[in-house]
Design a protein around this motif. Structure first.
Motif: not given
Length: 196
Positions: A88-93, A148-149, A153-156, A174-185
């Motif tokens: 979670n700390s890695i993802l939050a970063n 908040k996760f 793969t979804k965070a706010i 709202v952020w979504s993890y999109e693979g090679s694109q990374g976190w996308v709003n």
């Protein structure tokens, strides 16, 4: 890290209910040898990369390699809790880094950078970040930030932001993890801040 004796005990205990043919001492010892011969050298190399990246004289500017150790000799529940906290700390970063990139795009009125991190801003929306973001090209002042996760793969992200006209708003993105694109709003909302 976890002593071999504890790993052996856990595998033998699991063997009582798992139904796996390879949950036996001989198979476990073979797995441990493979781990020592093939995985440990990779981890050692990554530790060295981490050390080199952290050395001031290298001037490394990218995302640093991180080797994180978890204590595997705790209870299974404690190991799982530590694993979740670490991940979670890695993802939050990563999410906050993407959010910072978005804020940079707003501050510098960089439509290309903005489009890299936002899926809802399309070609048909023109090049007017000021209309979309209420103050593009201006310093962004943020306070009371939270993350908040919803899933892995979804965070706010939510925070108070002062707009160009001086109004304080509460933004949620709202952020979504999109693979090679990374976190996308993928969505944002704005309402008057309750703290103003």
């Amino acid at each position: 890290t976890c002593p071999l004796t504890i790993l052996e005990e856990r595998i033998l205990a699991r063997a009582a209910t798992s139904g796996r043919s390879d949950d036996n001492l001989k198979s476990a010892q073979k797995r441990f040898r493979t781990f020592e011969q093939e995985t440990v050298p990779v981890v050692d190399t990554l530790r060295r990369v981490q050390e080199l990246q952290m050395a001031v004289e290298t001037g490394y500017q990218g995302m640093p390699c991180q080797v994180l150790d978890l204590k595997g000799d705790q209870t299974i529940e404690e190991v799982w809790s530590d694993t979740q906290q670490t991940m979670n700390s890695i993802l939050a970063n990563d999410v906050w880094t993407a959010n910072a990139k978005l804020v940079q795009a707003i501050e510098t009125d960089d439509i290309h950078l903005y489009r890299e991190v936002c899926t809802y801003f399309g070609e048909d929306d023109g090049d007017n970040l000021k209309t979309m973001e209420g103050g593009a090209g201006q310093p962004v002042s943020i306070s009371n930030a939270s993350l908040k996760f919803e899933t892995g793969t979804k965070a706010i992200t939510s925070y108070d932001r002062i707009l160009e006209d001086g109004q304080t708003v509460r933004e949620s993105r709202v952020w979504s993890y999109e693979g090679s694109q990374g976190w996308v709003n993928v969505h944002f909302s704005r309402m008057p801040s309750l703290s103003s």
